[in-house]
Design a protein around this motif. Structure first.
Motif, PDB file in Angstrom:
ATOM      1  N   MET A 133       0.781  -1.327   0.167  1.00 58.21           N
ATOM      2  CA  MET A 133      -0.049   0.166   0.099  1.00 58.21           C
ATOM      3  C   MET A 133       0.897   1.246  -0.005  1.00 58.21           C
ATOM      4  O   MET A 133       1.727   1.140   0.679  1.00 58.21           O
ATOM      5  N   PRO A 134       0.518   2.028  -0.804  1.00 50.73           N
ATOM      6  CA  PRO A 134       1.458   3.236  -0.839  1.00 50.73           C
ATOM      7  C   PRO A 134       1.290   4.125   0.409  1.00 50.73           C
ATOM      8  O   PRO A 134      -0.015   4.592   0.706  1.00 50.73           O
ATOM      9  N   ILE A 135       2.094   5.087   0.535  1.00 46.82           N
ATOM     10  CA  ILE A 135       1.912   5.822   1.863  1.00 46.82           C
ATOM     11  C   ILE A 135       1.005   7.035   1.687  1.00 46.82           C
ATOM     12  O   ILE A 135       0.361   7.448   2.731  1.00 46.82           O
ATOM     13  N   ASN A 136       0.583   7.409   0.309  1.00 51.82           N
ATOM     14  CA  ASN A 136      -0.380   8.430   0.207  1.00 51.82           C
ATOM     15  C   ASN A 136      -1.627   7.982   0.565  1.00 51.82           C
ATOM     16  O   ASN A 136      -2.620   8.930   0.752  1.00 51.82           O
ATOM     17  N   GLU A 137      -2.033   6.768   0.732  1.00 53.19           N
ATOM     18  CA  GLU A 137      -3.306   6.368   1.118  1.00 53.19           C
ATOM     19  C   GLU A 137      -3.541   6.294   2.683  1.00 53.19           C
ATOM     20  O   GLU A 137      -4.658   6.474   3.127  1.00 53.19           O
ATOM     21  N   CYS A 138      -2.566   6.654   3.652  1.00 52.29           N
ATOM     22  CA  CYS A 138      -2.796   6.960   4.767  1.00 52.29           C
ATOM     23  C   CYS A 138      -2.177   8.380   5.350  1.00 52.29           C
ATOM     24  O   CYS A 138      -2.483   8.701   6.528  1.00 52.29           O
ATOM     25  N   CYS A 139      -1.523   9.169   4.626  1.00 54.50           N
ATOM     26  CA  CYS A 139      -1.077  10.522   4.876  1.00 54.50           C
ATOM     27  C   CYS A 139      -2.168  11.611   4.914  1.00 54.50           C
ATOM     28  O   CYS A 139      -3.281  11.623   4.348  1.00 54.50           O
ATOM     29  N   ASN A 164       4.298   7.917  -3.501  1.00 53.52           N
ATOM     30  CA  ASN A 164       4.013   6.290  -3.936  1.00 53.52           C
ATOM     31  C   ASN A 164       4.961   5.575  -3.158  1.00 53.52           C
ATOM     32  O   ASN A 164       4.994   4.303  -3.348  1.00 53.52           O
ATOM     33  N   ALA A 165       5.761   6.022  -2.130  1.00 51.90           N
ATOM     34  CA  ALA A 165       6.596   4.902  -1.295  1.00 51.90           C
ATOM     35  C   ALA A 165       5.644   4.096  -0.321  1.00 51.90           C
ATOM     36  O   ALA A 165       4.518   4.315  -0.029  1.00 51.90           O
ATOM     37  N   GLY A 166       6.224   2.970  -0.114  1.00 49.51           N
ATOM     38  CA  GLY A 166       5.367   1.843   0.546  1.00 49.51           C
ATOM     39  C   GLY A 166       5.671   2.072   2.097  1.00 49.51           C
ATOM     40  O   GLY A 166       6.411   2.940   2.479  1.00 49.51           O
ATOM     41  N   PHE A 167       4.755   1.327   2.858  1.00 49.73           N
ATOM     42  CA  PHE A 167       4.889   1.592   4.540  1.00 49.73           C
ATOM     43  C   PHE A 167       6.082   1.118   4.662  1.00 49.73           C
ATOM     44  O   PHE A 167       6.728   1.902   5.993  1.00 49.73           O
ATOM     45  N   VAL A 168       6.598   0.063   4.465  1.00 48.86           N
ATOM     46  CA  VAL A 168       7.959  -0.240   4.908  1.00 48.86           C
ATOM     47  C   VAL A 168       9.152   0.422   4.628  1.00 48.86           C
ATOM     48  O   VAL A 168       9.789   0.955   5.641  1.00 48.86           O
ATOM     49  N   GLU A 169       9.290   1.199   3.383  1.00 45.35           N
ATOM     50  CA  GLU A 169      10.198   2.156   3.047  1.00 45.35           C
ATOM     51  C   GLU A 169      10.049   3.153   3.904  1.00 45.35           C
ATOM     52  O   GLU A 169      11.061   3.787   4.363  1.00 45.35           O
ATOM     53  N   ARG A 180      11.202   2.407   7.671  1.00 43.23           N
ATOM     54  CA  ARG A 180      12.562   2.286   7.720  1.00 43.23           C
ATOM     55  C   ARG A 180      13.243   3.762   7.578  1.00 43.23           C
ATOM     56  O   ARG A 180      14.431   4.021   8.322  1.00 43.23           O
ATOM     57  N   LEU A 181      12.829   4.697   6.588  1.00 42.48           N
ATOM     58  CA  LEU A 181      13.392   6.147   6.761  1.00 42.48           C
ATOM     59  C   LEU A 181      13.059   6.449   8.236  1.00 42.48           C
ATOM     60  O   LEU A 181      13.921   7.314   8.534  1.00 42.48           O
ATOM     61  N   MET A 182      11.896   6.498   8.823  1.00 42.27           N
ATOM     62  CA  MET A 182      11.613   7.161   9.993  1.00 42.27           C
ATOM     63  C   MET A 182      12.856   6.423  11.052  1.00 42.27           C
ATOM     64  O   MET A 182      13.197   7.293  11.871  1.00 42.27           O
ATOM     65  N   ARG A 183      12.807   5.015  11.013  1.00 45.21           N
ATOM     66  CA  ARG A 183      13.481   4.457  11.973  1.00 45.21           C
ATOM     67  C   ARG A 183      15.155   4.880  11.915  1.00 45.21           C
ATOM     68  O   ARG A 183      15.862   5.150  12.839  1.00 45.21           O
ATOM     69  N   SER A 184      15.698   4.790  10.813  1.00 44.70           N
ATOM     70  CA  SER A 184      16.788   5.105  10.345  1.00 44.70           C
ATOM     71  C   SER A 184      17.331   6.730  10.786  1.00 44.70           C
ATOM     72  O   SER A 184      18.658   7.063  11.150  1.00 44.70           O
ATOM     73  N   HIS A 185      16.245   7.677  10.649  1.00 47.59           N
ATOM     74  CA  HIS A 185      16.336   9.103  11.062  1.00 47.59           C
ATOM     75  C   HIS A 185      15.982   9.357  12.466  1.00 47.59           C
ATOM     76  O   HIS A 185      16.152  10.647  12.747  1.00 47.59           O
ATOM     77  N   TYR A 196       3.077  17.139  -0.566  1.00 44.97           N
ATOM     78  CA  TYR A 196       1.676  16.321  -0.757  1.00 44.97           C
ATOM     79  C   TYR A 196       0.952  16.210   0.202  1.00 44.97           C
ATOM     80  O   TYR A 196      -0.460  16.193   0.518  1.00 44.97           O
ATOM     81  N   GLY A 197       1.542  15.798   1.492  1.00 47.15           N
ATOM     82  CA  GLY A 197       0.902  15.789   2.686  1.00 47.15           C
ATOM     83  C   GLY A 197       1.893  15.442   3.990  1.00 47.15           C
ATOM     84  O   GLY A 197       3.043  15.741   3.564  1.00 47.15           O
ATOM     85  N   ILE A 198       1.627  14.729   5.064  1.00 44.19           N
ATOM     86  CA  ILE A 198       2.458  14.446   6.217  1.00 44.19           C
ATOM     87  C   ILE A 198       1.827  12.995   6.624  1.00 44.19           C
ATOM     88  O   ILE A 198       0.701  12.788   6.734  1.00 44.19           O
ATOM     89  N   VAL A 199       2.939  12.325   6.967  1.00 42.61           N
ATOM     90  CA  VAL A 199       2.478  11.054   7.679  1.00 42.61           C
ATOM     91  C   VAL A 199       3.251  10.842   8.860  1.00 42.61           C
ATOM     92  O   VAL A 199       4.396  11.478   9.144  1.00 42.61           O
ATOM     93  N   THR A 200       2.523  10.458  10.104  1.00 44.45           N
ATOM     94  CA  THR A 200       3.312  10.315  11.297  1.00 44.45           C
ATOM     95  C   THR A 200       3.147   8.511  11.509  1.00 44.45           C
ATOM     96  O   THR A 200       2.647   7.831  10.931  1.00 44.45           O
ATOM     97  N   ALA A 201       3.927   8.251  12.545  1.00 42.15           N
ATOM     98  CA  ALA A 201       4.143   6.808  13.039  1.00 42.15           C
ATOM     99  C   ALA A 201       2.669   6.530  13.359  1.00 42.15           C
ATOM    100  O   ALA A 201       2.250   5.356  13.243  1.00 42.15           O
ATOM    101  N   ASP A 202       1.967   7.135  14.058  1.00 42.91           N
ATOM    102  CA  ASP A 202       0.676   6.738  14.697  1.00 42.91           C
ATOM    103  C   ASP A 202      -0.406   6.640  13.268  1.00 42.91           C
ATOM    104  O   ASP A 202      -1.231   5.809  13.472  1.00 42.91           O
ATOM    105  N   ASP A 203      -0.150   7.466  12.235  1.00 42.55           N
ATOM    106  CA  ASP A 203      -0.966   7.218  10.966  1.00 42.55           C
ATOM    107  C   ASP A 203      -0.828   5.791  10.406  1.00 42.55           C
ATOM    108  O   ASP A 203      -1.871   5.049   9.946  1.00 42.55           O
TER     109      ASP A 203
END
Length: 149
Positions: free
Chosen positions: A1-7, A86-91, A94-99, A114-121
């Motif tokens: 699922m692309p991240i734009n579906e939950c941001c 269009n990035a996926g959840f896992v990608e 991983r970015l969130m964790r590494s940073h 485009y939007g913003i996504v949080t770990a909670d989302d």
């Protein structure tokens, strides 16, 4: 699922020149813990940094500095870590964790906001997906019981 579906698409933004007290007031007014700092380029909003409620506390209040002397641009986190829409959840995770971040602006291919996504989302979206899997599993058992009476 692309991240734009939950941001979230309704991103609270500000210019880098906005005073820190006004930045905090913007967060309070919109009930958010972050503001994306942007530069306008034509009709595009280009994210250049992010300020969180924690940044305000750690960079001014904890040091007993006068927050009114600072702007969003003074304390924004840069370089800004973003993820493509269009990035996926896992990608994204991983970015969130590494940073070491919990909030990440989502950008288009051209780099505009485009939007913003949080770990909670992401947790909410994954919980929904898992509940659907659970329903499938329990539904299969009920279906089988009906067929094999």
């Amino acid at each position: 699922m692309p991240i734009n579906e939950c941001c979230k698409l309704d991103v609270v933004c500000c210019d880098p020149e906005l005073s820190l007290p006004d930045t905090a007031a913007l967060m309070r007014k919109n009930h958010v813990g972050d503001v994306v700092v942007i530069e306008s380029r034509g009709n595009a909003r280009m994210p250049i940094g992010i300020v969180t409620d924690r940044d305000i506390v750690m960079e001014t209040m904890a040091l007993q500095l006068d927050a009114s002397l600072f702007t969003a641009g003074d304390i924004m986190n840069t370089p800004l870590v973003t993820v493509k829409e269009n990035a996926g959840f896992v990608e994204t995770l991983r970015l969130m964790r590494s940073h070491g971040i919990r909030r990440m602006p989502v950008v288009t291919e051209s780099g505009s906001l485009y939007g913003i996504v949080t770990a909670d989302d992401i947790v909410r979206a994954l919980a929904l997906e898992l509940s659907l899997v659970t329903e499938v599993m329990s539904g299969q058992t009920a279906h089988e019981r009906r067929l094999r009476k």
